[in-house]
Scaffold this active site. Sequence first.
Site, PDB file in Angstrom:
ATOM      1  N   LYS A 133      -3.244  27.971 121.465  1.00 44.38           N
ATOM      2  CA  LYS A 133      -2.726  28.525 120.204  1.00 44.38           C
ATOM      3  C   LYS A 133      -3.859  28.949 119.268  1.00 44.38           C
ATOM      4  CE  LYS A 133      -0.025  25.206 118.573  1.00 44.38           C
ATOM      5  NZ  LYS A 133       1.043  24.498 117.849  1.00 44.38           N
ATOM      6  N   LYS A 167      -5.924  26.988 117.900  1.00 46.59           N
ATOM      7  CA  LYS A 167      -5.990  26.009 116.810  1.00 46.59           C
ATOM      8  C   LYS A 167      -6.896  24.867 117.258  1.00 46.59           C
ATOM      9  CE  LYS A 167      -1.957  25.881 113.856  1.00 46.59           C
ATOM     10  NZ  LYS A 167      -0.855  25.052 113.354  1.00 46.59           N
TER      11      LYS A 167
HETATM   12  N1  C2G Z   1       5.571  23.813 107.943  1.00 46.39           N
HETATM   13  C1  C2G Z   1       6.337  23.930 106.786  1.00 46.39           C
HETATM   14  N2  C2G Z   1       5.718  24.066 105.588  1.00 46.39           N
HETATM   15  C2  C2G Z   1       4.361  24.076 105.505  1.00 46.39           C
HETATM   16  C3  C2G Z   1       3.584  23.937 106.666  1.00 46.39           C
HETATM   17  C4  C2G Z   1       4.218  23.802 107.894  1.00 46.39           C
HETATM   18  O1  C2G Z   1       7.583  23.918 106.854  1.00 46.39           O
HETATM   19  N3  C2G Z   1       3.787  24.219 104.281  1.00 46.39           N
HETATM   20  C5  C2G Z   1       6.275  23.674 109.230  1.00 46.39           C
HETATM   21  C6  C2G Z   1       5.969  24.822 110.180  1.00 46.39           C
HETATM   22  O2  C2G Z   1       6.793  25.948 109.881  1.00 46.39           O
HETATM   23  C7  C2G Z   1       6.319  24.200 111.536  1.00 46.39           C
HETATM   24  C8  C2G Z   1       5.961  22.711 111.326  1.00 46.39           C
HETATM   25  O3  C2G Z   1       5.840  22.511 109.903  1.00 46.39           O
HETATM   26  O4  C2G Z   1       7.728  24.305 111.779  1.00 46.39           O
HETATM   27  C9  C2G Z   1       4.664  22.343 111.994  1.00 46.39           C
HETATM   28  O5  C2G Z   1       3.657  23.219 111.526  1.00 46.39           O
HETATM   29  P1  C2G Z   1       2.312  23.360 112.421  1.00 46.39           P
HETATM   30  O6  C2G Z   1       1.791  22.012 112.750  1.00 46.39           O
HETATM   31  O7  C2G Z   1       1.439  24.377 111.783  1.00 46.39           O
HETATM   32  O8  C2G Z   1       2.926  23.942 113.782  1.00 46.39           O
HETATM   33  P2  C2G Z   1       2.612  25.355 114.468  1.00 46.39           P
HETATM   34  O9  C2G Z   1       1.170  25.520 114.696  1.00 46.39           O
HETATM   35  O10 C2G Z   1       3.368  26.366 113.728  1.00 46.39           O
HETATM   36  O11 C2G Z   1       3.228  25.091 115.942  1.00 46.39           O
HETATM   37  O12 C2G Z   1       5.839  26.029 119.762  1.00 46.39           O
HETATM   38  C10 C2G Z   1       5.783  26.031 118.353  1.00 46.39           C
HETATM   39  C11 C2G Z   1       4.397  25.709 117.856  1.00 46.39           C
HETATM   40  O13 C2G Z   1       3.884  24.543 118.481  1.00 46.39           O
HETATM   41  C12 C2G Z   1       4.441  25.538 116.344  1.00 46.39           C
END
Ligand code: C2G
Length: 134
Positions: free
Chosen positions: A44, A46
């Site tokens: 990803k 990340k």
């Molecule tokens: N999130 C949120 N508000 C934020 C930050 C994050 O609602 N201020 C939500 C994101 O939309 C996501 C969840 O928290 O639904 C986890 O965020 P991340 O850890 O950044 O996940 P991400 O990298 O988007 O991975 O297969 C899907 C991926 O693994 C998602």
Amino acid sequence: MKKVITYGTFDLLHWGHINLLSRSKELGDHLTVALSTDEFNSIKNKKAFHSYENRKLILESIRFVDNVIPESNWDQKIEDVLNYNIDVFVMGDDWKGKFNYLEDYCQVIYLPRTASISTTKIKKELGLLAISNV
Ligand code: C2G
């Protein structure tokens, strides 16, 4: 029992994550979090600050998280929904529309992201603080 699942890296856990997780749990009776492994994070593009094991330990200590499983690829969601008898798939709306294919298997809900907080923002601000304290 209505089962909910959500996916993510959940690094440097913050209130945006907590809002998402607690709202996800409110949609059912049981919440599974599919947590991105360190290897999948590199796919990803990340780099999590905390390891998968430590991010898992933190998530498992949250009262409304019932189960944490590894997310190791983009293509496991249908299998997860079927294997874990999931009724509701939830993601933040930055992913809106990306997982609609799951509607053949479960309800798909995108919840509003929490504004003005993100792991990237935390890293940037800490990085800036570190420089200014030099
Ligand atoms: N999130 C949120 N508000 C934020 C930050 C994050 O609602 N201020 C939500 C994101 O939309 C996501 C969840 O928290 O639904 C986890 O965020 P991340 O850890 O950044 O996940 P991400 O990298 O988007 O991975 O297969 C899907 C991926 O693994 C998602």
